[in-house]
Design an enzyme around this catalytic site. Sequence first.
Site, PDB file in Angstrom:
ATOM      1  N   GLY A  26       0.843  -1.300  -0.163  1.00 41.35           N
ATOM      2  CA  GLY A  26      -0.065   0.068   0.154  1.00 41.35           C
ATOM      3  C   GLY A  26       1.104   1.366  -0.126  1.00 41.35           C
ATOM      4  O   GLY A  26       0.293   2.355   0.409  1.00 41.35           O
ATOM      5  N   LEU A  98      -4.806  -6.899  -7.285  1.00 38.97           N
ATOM      6  CA  LEU A  98      -4.500  -8.123  -8.070  1.00 38.97           C
ATOM      7  C   LEU A  98      -5.650  -8.827  -8.417  1.00 38.97           C
ATOM      8  O   LEU A  98      -5.312 -10.066  -9.575  1.00 38.97           O
ATOM      9  CB  LEU A  98      -3.244  -8.868  -7.471  1.00 38.97           C
ATOM     10  CG  LEU A  98      -2.113  -8.545  -6.947  1.00 38.97           C
ATOM     11  CD1 LEU A  98      -1.208  -9.567  -6.248  1.00 38.97           C
ATOM     12  CD2 LEU A  98      -1.402  -7.775  -8.323  1.00 38.97           C
ATOM     13  N   ILE A 101     -11.432  -6.914 -11.972  1.00 35.91           N
ATOM     14  CA  ILE A 101     -12.658  -6.058 -11.724  1.00 35.91           C
ATOM     15  C   ILE A 101     -13.749  -6.619 -12.472  1.00 35.91           C
ATOM     16  O   ILE A 101     -13.743  -6.823 -13.552  1.00 35.91           O
ATOM     17  CB  ILE A 101     -12.511  -4.384 -12.107  1.00 35.91           C
ATOM     18  CG1 ILE A 101     -11.025  -3.890 -11.437  1.00 35.91           C
ATOM     19  CG2 ILE A 101     -13.667  -3.680 -11.844  1.00 35.91           C
ATOM     20  CD1 ILE A 101     -11.082  -3.960  -9.930  1.00 35.91           C
ATOM     21  N   ASN A 115      -5.964   2.441 -13.180  1.00 35.74           N
ATOM     22  CA  ASN A 115      -4.793   1.447 -12.763  1.00 35.74           C
ATOM     23  C   ASN A 115      -3.709   2.293 -12.949  1.00 35.74           C
ATOM     24  O   ASN A 115      -3.467   2.889 -13.945  1.00 35.74           O
ATOM     25  CB  ASN A 115      -5.014  -0.119 -13.259  1.00 35.74           C
ATOM     26  CG  ASN A 115      -4.020  -0.581 -12.735  1.00 35.74           C
ATOM     27  OD1 ASN A 115      -3.773  -0.957 -11.437  1.00 35.74           O
ATOM     28  ND2 ASN A 115      -3.248  -1.671 -13.576  1.00 35.74           N
ATOM     29  N   HIS A 117       0.280   0.878 -13.798  1.00 37.33           N
ATOM     30  CA  HIS A 117       1.069  -0.715 -14.197  1.00 37.33           C
ATOM     31  C   HIS A 117       2.669  -0.206 -14.408  1.00 37.33           C
ATOM     32  O   HIS A 117       3.035   0.939 -15.074  1.00 37.33           O
ATOM     33  CB  HIS A 117       0.728  -1.091 -15.681  1.00 37.33           C
ATOM     34  CG  HIS A 117       1.383  -2.547 -15.679  1.00 37.33           C
ATOM     35  ND1 HIS A 117       0.870  -3.681 -15.106  1.00 37.33           N
ATOM     36  CD2 HIS A 117       2.233  -2.707 -16.716  1.00 37.33           C
ATOM     37  CE1 HIS A 117       1.875  -4.689 -15.604  1.00 37.33           C
ATOM     38  NE2 HIS A 117       2.445  -4.116 -16.677  1.00 37.33           N
ATOM     39  N   ASP A 158      -5.043  -5.001 -18.160  1.00 39.52           N
ATOM     40  CA  ASP A 158      -3.822  -4.057 -18.789  1.00 39.52           C
ATOM     41  C   ASP A 158      -4.125  -3.610 -20.461  1.00 39.52           C
ATOM     42  O   ASP A 158      -3.296  -3.253 -20.949  1.00 39.52           O
ATOM     43  CB  ASP A 158      -2.415  -4.726 -18.587  1.00 39.52           C
ATOM     44  CG  ASP A 158      -2.184  -4.876 -17.119  1.00 39.52           C
ATOM     45  OD1 ASP A 158      -2.511  -4.237 -16.218  1.00 39.52           O
ATOM     46  OD2 ASP A 158      -1.207  -5.778 -16.827  1.00 39.52           O
TER      47      ASP A 158
END
Length: 201
Positions: A26, A98, A101, A115, A117, A158
């Site tokens: 986090g 991880l 969704i 997100n 990456h 992604d």
Amino acid sequence: MHIFLIYVHQKRKNMKKLAIFASGEGTNAERIAHYFVDNETIEIGVVLTNKENAGVIKRAEKLRLPVEIVPSQAFKEGKVSKLMRQYEIDFIVLAGFLLRIPEELLHEYPNKIVNIHPSLLPKYGGKGMYGIHVHEAVLAAQETESGITIHYIDEHYDEGDVILQVKCPVLPTDTPETLASRVHQLEYEHYPIVIDSLLKG
């Protein structure tokens, strides 16, 4: 499951509420939360994790943020959508989360889930490509540059529309750990600013 009991206060007019989803330590979630401290129009509504021992829980507790643990199976059963409504969430930020969704949540939050990456997508993305695995792959391919991609979430890992990419060099002396550190600095610097811009734009 509640980590601690909270009172979900009524959202002030014009206030935007963020949910941060994280599965690990986090560090990104913590920096995002610090960025929006005392913000008059944006606040962190809840931090959600799918792991009972995730480091993000303690970080969120220190910042006195509401925390929800939603196990993977419950996440897939649609319980997250109900939680998001309960917390009056306007926008969802993935910060090292991880799980995929579910479509239900995607439909409820179109272009409102982002997100980050740790590579220059479409390179080194997809299922199983997260954290140190990404940096190992970059080095194995002898890339000369890497970086971050901030993107919207869709039904595929992604592959959502790119919002921002920022590059950094890959040095001949790099290890996965040193490259990860350089990429993390880009994440910490750019992610909160992009979130702020999206919410205000």
